[in-house]
Design a protein around this motif. Structure first.
Motif, PDB file in Angstrom:
ATOM      1  N   TYR A   1      -3.911   3.870   0.451  1.00 20.84           N
ATOM      2  CA  TYR A   1      -3.900   3.748  -0.915  1.00 20.84           C
ATOM      3  C   TYR A   1      -3.870   2.254  -1.477  1.00 20.84           C
ATOM      4  CZ  TYR A   1      -4.618   8.864  -1.041  1.00 20.84           C
ATOM      5  OH  TYR A   1      -5.062  10.130  -0.502  1.00 20.84           O
TER       6      TYR A   1
ATOM      7  N   PRO B   1      -1.448   2.011  -6.777  1.00 18.78           N
ATOM      8  CA  PRO B   1      -1.497   3.426  -7.156  1.00 18.78           C
ATOM      9  C   PRO B   1      -0.117   3.903  -7.035  1.00 18.78           C
ATOM     10  CG  PRO B   1      -3.174   2.997  -5.627  1.00 18.78           C
ATOM     11  CD  PRO B   1      -2.501   1.748  -5.698  1.00 18.78           C
TER      12      PRO B   1
ATOM     13  N   VAL C   1      -2.020  11.321  -5.933  1.00 25.58           N
ATOM     14  CA  VAL C   1      -1.866   9.834  -5.953  1.00 25.58           C
ATOM     15  C   VAL C   1      -2.898   9.347  -7.018  1.00 25.58           C
ATOM     16  CG1 VAL C   1      -2.426   7.823  -4.488  1.00 25.58           C
ATOM     17  CG2 VAL C   1      -1.444   9.854  -3.390  1.00 25.58           C
TER      18      VAL C   1
ATOM     19  N   LYS D   1      -4.486   7.751   6.143  1.00 27.25           N
ATOM     20  CA  LYS D   1      -5.209   7.145   5.106  1.00 27.25           C
ATOM     21  C   LYS D   1      -4.181   6.039   4.214  1.00 27.25           C
ATOM     22  CE  LYS D   1      -8.103   8.945   1.227  1.00 27.25           C
ATOM     23  NZ  LYS D   1      -8.962   9.969   0.396  1.00 27.25           N
TER      24      LYS D   1
ATOM     25  N   ASP E   1      -7.304   0.313  -6.270  1.00 23.51           N
ATOM     26  CA  ASP E   1      -8.404   1.331  -5.879  1.00 23.51           C
ATOM     27  C   ASP E   1      -8.647   2.225  -7.276  1.00 23.51           C
ATOM     28  OD1 ASP E   1      -8.284   0.826  -3.416  1.00 23.51           O
ATOM     29  OD2 ASP E   1      -6.971   2.500  -2.695  1.00 23.51           O
TER      30      ASP E   1
ATOM     31  N   LEU F   1      -6.839   9.871  -7.026  1.00 18.81           N
ATOM     32  CA  LEU F   1      -7.386   9.433  -5.573  1.00 18.81           C
ATOM     33  C   LEU F   1      -6.872  10.467  -4.439  1.00 18.81           C
ATOM     34  CD1 LEU F   1      -5.927   5.885  -6.206  1.00 18.81           C
ATOM     35  CD2 LEU F   1      -8.184   6.494  -6.797  1.00 18.81           C
TER      36      LEU F   1
ATOM     37  N   ASP G   1       0.769  -1.240  -0.048  1.00 16.17           N
ATOM     38  CA  ASP G   1      -0.015   0.041  -0.142  1.00 16.17           C
ATOM     39  C   ASP G   1       0.771   1.062   0.103  1.00 16.17           C
ATOM     40  OD1 ASP G   1      -2.473  -1.247   0.052  1.00 16.17           O
ATOM     41  OD2 ASP G   1      -2.778  -0.909   2.176  1.00 16.17           O
TER      42      ASP G   1
END
Length: 350
Positions: free
Chosen positions: A178, A265, A241, A176, A182, A323, A89
């Motif tokens: 990503y 991402p 992102v 957060k 996603d 994103l 991630d």
């Protein structure tokens, strides 16, 4: 496509640099204390950290000398919705750094809360010694790292100042994540077309981009909002992102795509000349949460000499899911050597 790595807050970034430079954590850093973060009970050498994730934490240091080995642990488990943080991630985190110089002597050196610039951490580019406490946690978790001075020993080899005595402490708040696959939410209100490429939404897979037959590409940059986001507008000098796919108008073939790399991402700076001009101009001003098609003419892409540098030639077409957008952290203040807020403590108790 050109890119640069996300800037991170020091000293957490300094430790990242040292570890990545040697590709493995040195044997004399691998101590049993490092693994204690996996236990239910936190190591009592860790600072006590209180307050809600999303705001500046309050930190109380134990009345001991700084540890001489790395210690880390999850001091607050998040309740964020969605899947757990995974090892590939990208994580948006706030980081607060302290210098623990001696027993009772500490000083805050940097805080992304103060600058309002949380940082992006690409976990796949970090060693397990830094990610083991972040992976499998939910958004809203808080992790504390204590790095002994010798862990920064490679800083001098990298042309950075020698580390101060004692330990550095980093408090990392997961704001957060990503993750792989996603995409932005919402349905496309248009597929493009009408002399421009047509885009078919394939969900959590690479979009299908069809170049119109027997049609010359436009001479100017074309920006088509396929899905309108509801987030803030992307500003110049931010990092975005994104998931994206790039196709050549000349042959309709994909030359670059995050989906080719597993759908994870990535992040790019915009509006600072680090990307092709079509990206800088086409992405700046778009809303986070949008899916945008960019039709970039040759002079705003890689130019007439693109082929000599193995870059895609001619007009290029990009479909980009925006994103997130994050402000760049300020450069460390080498003059002050710290936050300058006087947030330090001197323990009079011996």
């Amino acid at each position: 496509m050109r890119r640069r790595a996300a800037l991170l807050a020091a000293p957490f970034s300094a430790v990242l640099l040292a570890v990545s430079g040697c590709n493995a954590i040195p044997e004399d850093w691998k101590t049993p204390a490092f693994m204690q973060s996996q236990d239910e009970e936190l190591d009592d050498r860790l600072p006590t950290v209180t307050g809600d994730v999303g705001s500046e934490p309050e930190v109380e240091f134990p009345k001991i000398a700084p540890p001489e080995e790395q210690v880390s642990g999850v001091v607050k488990k998040g309740e964020g919705e969605g899947e757990l943080v995974r090892s590939d991630d990208m994580v948006l985190a706030n980081i607060v750094d302290y210098q623990w110089k001696a027993k009772g002597e500490t000083e805050k050196s940097q805080s992304t809360y103060e600058t309002d610039t949380p940082v992006l951490l690409e976990l796949s580019q970090m060693g397990e010694e830094l990610t083991s406490d972040l992976v499998d946690q939910r958004v809203g978790s808080r992790v504390v790292f204590v790095f002994p001075s010798q862990q920064n020993s490679q800083q001098s080899q990298q042309g950075q100042p020698s580390p101060e005595p004692g330990s550095s402490v980093s408090i990392v708040d997961i704001e957060k994540r990503y993750g792989k696959g996603d995409t932005v939410s919402g349905e496309q209100t248009t597929n493009g077309g009408d002399g421009l490429p047509a885009v078919r939404d394939e969900g959590s897979e690479q979009p299908d981009i069809s170049i119109p037959e027997d049609t010359d590409p436009p001479e100017d940059l074309e920006t088509v909002e396929l899905i309108e986001g509801e987030g803030p507008k992307v500003e110049k000098e931010q990092q975005v992102v994104v998931q994206y796919t790039g196709v050549s108008w000349n042959n309709g073939e994909v030359f670059d795509s995050t989906w080719k790399r597993g759908g994870t991402p990535t992040a790019f700076p915009v509006g600072v000349g680090q990307m092709v001009e079509g990206w800088d101009k086409g992405i700046t001003g778009q809303k986070v949460g949008s899916r945008v098609m960019l039709v970039v003419p040759e002079d705003m892409a890689y130019g007439e000499d693109a082929g000599s540098g193995n870059a895609p030639e001619g007009t290029l077409v990009f479909v980009v899911d925006i994103l997130g957008a994050v402000d760049q952290p300020p450069a460390p203040d080498e003059e002050s050597g710290g936050s300058g807020d006087g947030n330090s403590e001197k323990d009079k108790e011996e």
